[in-house]
Scaffold this motif. Structure first.
Motif, mmCIF file in Angstrom:
data_model
loop_
_atom_site.group_PDB
_atom_site.id
_atom_site.type_symbol
_atom_site.label_atom_id
_atom_site.label_comp_id
_atom_site.label_asym_id
_atom_site.label_seq_id
_atom_site.Cartn_x
_atom_site.Cartn_y
_atom_site.Cartn_z
ATOM 1 N N ARG A 167 0.833 -1.207 0.000
ATOM 2 C CA ARG A 167 0.000 0.000 0.000
ATOM 3 C C ARG A 167 0.868 1.258 0.000
ATOM 4 O O ARG A 167 0.516 2.264 -0.627
ATOM 5 C CB ARG A 167 -0.924 -0.018 1.209
ATOM 6 C CG ARG A 167 -1.942 -1.155 1.171
ATOM 7 C CD ARG A 167 -2.955 -1.046 2.293
ATOM 8 N NE ARG A 167 -3.896 -2.160 2.235
ATOM 9 C CZ ARG A 167 -3.848 -3.233 3.020
ATOM 10 N NH1 ARG A 167 -2.902 -3.322 3.942
ATOM 11 N NH2 ARG A 167 -4.726 -4.210 2.894
ATOM 12 N N GLN A 182 2.119 1.698 -3.505
ATOM 13 C CA GLN A 182 1.037 2.180 -4.370
ATOM 14 C C GLN A 182 0.723 3.640 -4.084
ATOM 15 O O GLN A 182 0.406 4.413 -4.992
ATOM 16 C CB GLN A 182 -0.208 1.325 -4.154
ATOM 17 C CG GLN A 182 -1.238 1.435 -5.268
ATOM 18 C CD GLN A 182 -2.246 0.315 -5.216
ATOM 19 O OE1 GLN A 182 -2.363 -0.391 -4.224
ATOM 20 N NE2 GLN A 182 -2.989 0.141 -6.295
ATOM 21 N N ASP A 224 3.507 1.181 -8.946
ATOM 22 C CA ASP A 224 2.647 0.005 -9.054
ATOM 23 C C ASP A 224 3.448 -1.278 -9.195
ATOM 24 O O ASP A 224 3.025 -2.339 -8.741
ATOM 25 C CB ASP A 224 1.711 0.162 -10.254
ATOM 26 C CG ASP A 224 0.708 1.287 -10.051
ATOM 27 O OD1 ASP A 224 0.462 1.655 -8.888
ATOM 28 O OD2 ASP A 224 0.188 1.802 -11.055
ATOM 29 N N ALA A 241 4.498 -2.365 -5.781
ATOM 30 C CA ALA A 241 3.327 -2.848 -5.050
ATOM 31 C C ALA A 241 2.983 -4.270 -5.480
ATOM 32 O O ALA A 241 2.660 -5.126 -4.640
ATOM 33 C CB ALA A 241 2.149 -1.908 -5.290
ATOM 34 N N ALA A 242 3.033 -4.535 -6.791
ATOM 35 C CA ALA A 242 2.745 -5.879 -7.276
ATOM 36 C C ALA A 242 3.799 -6.871 -6.796
ATOM 37 O O ALA A 242 3.482 -8.019 -6.461
ATOM 38 C CB ALA A 242 2.679 -5.872 -8.806
ATOM 39 N N GLN A 289 -5.219 -3.912 -5.928
ATOM 40 C CA GLN A 289 -4.410 -3.278 -6.968
ATOM 41 C C GLN A 289 -5.110 -3.324 -8.320
ATOM 42 O O GLN A 289 -5.066 -2.353 -9.090
ATOM 43 C CB GLN A 289 -3.042 -3.969 -7.032
ATOM 44 C CG GLN A 289 -2.196 -3.784 -5.783
ATOM 45 C CD GLN A 289 -0.978 -4.675 -5.753
ATOM 46 O OE1 GLN A 289 -0.703 -5.409 -6.715
ATOM 47 N NE2 GLN A 289 -0.235 -4.637 -4.661
ATOM 48 N N ARG A 338 -6.646 -0.005 -10.710
ATOM 49 C CA ARG A 338 -6.352 0.323 -12.121
ATOM 50 C C ARG A 338 -7.523 -0.002 -13.043
ATOM 51 O O ARG A 338 -7.380 0.054 -14.270
ATOM 52 C CB ARG A 338 -5.089 -0.401 -12.578
ATOM 53 C CG ARG A 338 -5.142 -1.917 -12.556
ATOM 54 C CD ARG A 338 -3.864 -2.533 -13.122
ATOM 55 N NE ARG A 338 -3.939 -3.975 -13.182
ATOM 56 C CZ ARG A 338 -3.547 -4.789 -12.217
ATOM 57 N NH1 ARG A 338 -3.024 -4.277 -11.105
ATOM 58 N NH2 ARG A 338 -3.657 -6.101 -12.345
#
Length: 424
Positions: free
Chosen positions: A122, A125, A130, A133-134, A155, A159
């Motif tokens: 988080r 993000q 991103d 975060a992934a 996530q 998006r």
């Protein structure tokens, strides 16, 4: 009960020990141990004592050998807890870069991996990374499948990829989903145009108390409205409408969704009937305004309903605007013009001015239409309104909005309201 069990256990153990001691005292026994040509003899009692002493020495030696490793492990756990606490504090402060770094270290070194990696994702993000975060979400792997599914779904929804969110939440190893996962699945289904399936999750959400009761009620109304809007044909629409609780059939947002979808399917009677029943049960300005704007026929029927409601709601701007729109659709512009002035006098605002401009334009009065359109914009901005030609705008509104007459039943009636309809 636990104390009784403990006392009973030690009593039984003492009795067994006493019996064993008595047997050994009567006959101490004989033990012979032969090892590499040497013989060792002793009694059973002494042999048991030697065995117990050897076991005690082995356990003590094992604990002494493990002591440095256990101390090092406790030190690492303390460091991980400190980093987790500091990382969460940094996340709350909005220092996302430092929070991500500390939480990643806490996840690598501590037992709170799921919590640390989730907040690290988080934080990444929140600072717009991103990819990081992934990576944090995928690092959870098979150890925390439910937490990983929730993170990946969050996530994906962020998006706008509802399909990816559903794929993550529907993974077999992530079942059963936690309450947060169920809520995300409902959001993903609604975003994917499957609100009817999302509506079916409300029972599980209520059972697990995933949201406060007020928020669950709001979510139920929202999903019901979406489900009605997504109905493919009249049969599906009717089935979904009949399956709703009675309370939802008078909720303005749900009724409006049903009426709009029924009108789009050319089911005019169902569209108007739903609005009429809801308005009779509980008055709503939103539904009263939609009743006149709905793209359905049945003009005479709707005119009669508006006339029936007006004595009870003579100052309703939405109802006055609906009466004007119906009259304008019927080609009765003088009556519609009068209705619009009354609606404006009671605060109908920009929609009434826009309708007044449309009517004036159709009547060929372009200058009056331009003034009405300008007033629609000024009304939205809260600016002073232009005066229409002929007489003072305030005087027009005050004259046409006055309530002076009563009908034969003693009900209040707007000046000229019923008379306009009767002249037809």
């Amino acid at each position: 009960m636990n104390l009784f069990r403990s006392v009973l256990f030690w009593l039984v153990l003492a009795v067994l020990g006493a019996l064993l001691a008595q047997v050994l005292l009567q006959d101490p026994g004989y033990v012979l141990v032969r090892y590499r040509g040497s013989d060792y003899t002793t009694t059973v009692a002494a042999g048991l004592g030697i065995l117990l002493a050897a076991l005690f020495v082995l356990v003590l030696a094992w604990n002494l050998l493990r002591l440095p490793f256990r101390a090092w492990k406790r030190h690492r756990e303390r460091q991980a807890r400190a980093k987790l606490t500091e990382g969460l504090a940094a996340y709350q402060r909005g220092d996302y870069a430092r929070a991500e770094q500390l939480l990643k270290q806490a996840a690598d070194n501590g037992d709170a991996e799921a919590v640390a990696r989730a907040h690290a994702a988080r934080a990444a993000q929140a600072r717009g990374d991103d990819a990081a975060a992934a990576a944090h979400a995928h690092a959870l792997g098979e150890r925390h499948p439910a937490a990983q599914a929730v993170l990946l779904a969050q996530q994906a929804l962020a998006r706008g990829d509802a399909s990816a969110a559903l794929a993550a939440l529907d993974a077999p190893n992530a079942q059963p989903l936690p309450p947060r996962g169920l809520r995300l699945r409902a959001d993903a289904l609604a975003a994917a145009g499957r609100s009817h399936e999302a509506y079916g999750l409300l029972g599980a959400l209520r059972q697990q108390q995933a949201l406060p009761a007020t928020q669950l009620d709001a979510l139920q109304a929202d999903l019901a409205a979406r489900s009605l809007q997504e109905a493919g044909d009249a049969n599906a629409l009717a089935d979904r409408w009949d399956a709703l609780p009675q309370a939802l059939r008078t909720t303005p947002a749900v009724v409006a969704a049903y009426a709009r979808r029924a009108a789009a399917l050319r089911w005019d009677e169902a569209a108007t009937r739903s609005l009429e029943q809801a308005l009779d049960a509980q008055w709503s300005e939103e539904l009263a305004e939609l009743y006149g704007r709905l793209p359905v026929s049945r003009l005479e029927h709707r005119r009669t309903q508006v006339e029936r409601w007006l004595p009870a709601h003579p100052s309703s701007p939405a109802l006055l605007l609906s009466a004007a729109r119906i009259a304008q659709t019927q080609g009765q512009w003088p009556q519609a013009d009068s209705w619009l002035h009354r609606a404006i006098g009671h605060g109908a605002g920009a929609p009434a001015w826009e309708a007044l401009g449309d009517g004036a334009l159709q009547a060929g009065d372009e200058s009056r239409a331009r003034l009405a359109y300008a007033n629609a914009l000024r009304s939205q901005r809260g600016d002073a309104l232009h005066e229409l030609p002929g007489r003072d705008l305030r005087q027009q509104i005050a004259d046409t909005a006055a309530i002076e007459e009563r009908d034969e039943h003693g009900m209040p009636r707007l000046r000229g309201v019923s008379r306009d309809f009767e002249q037809r």
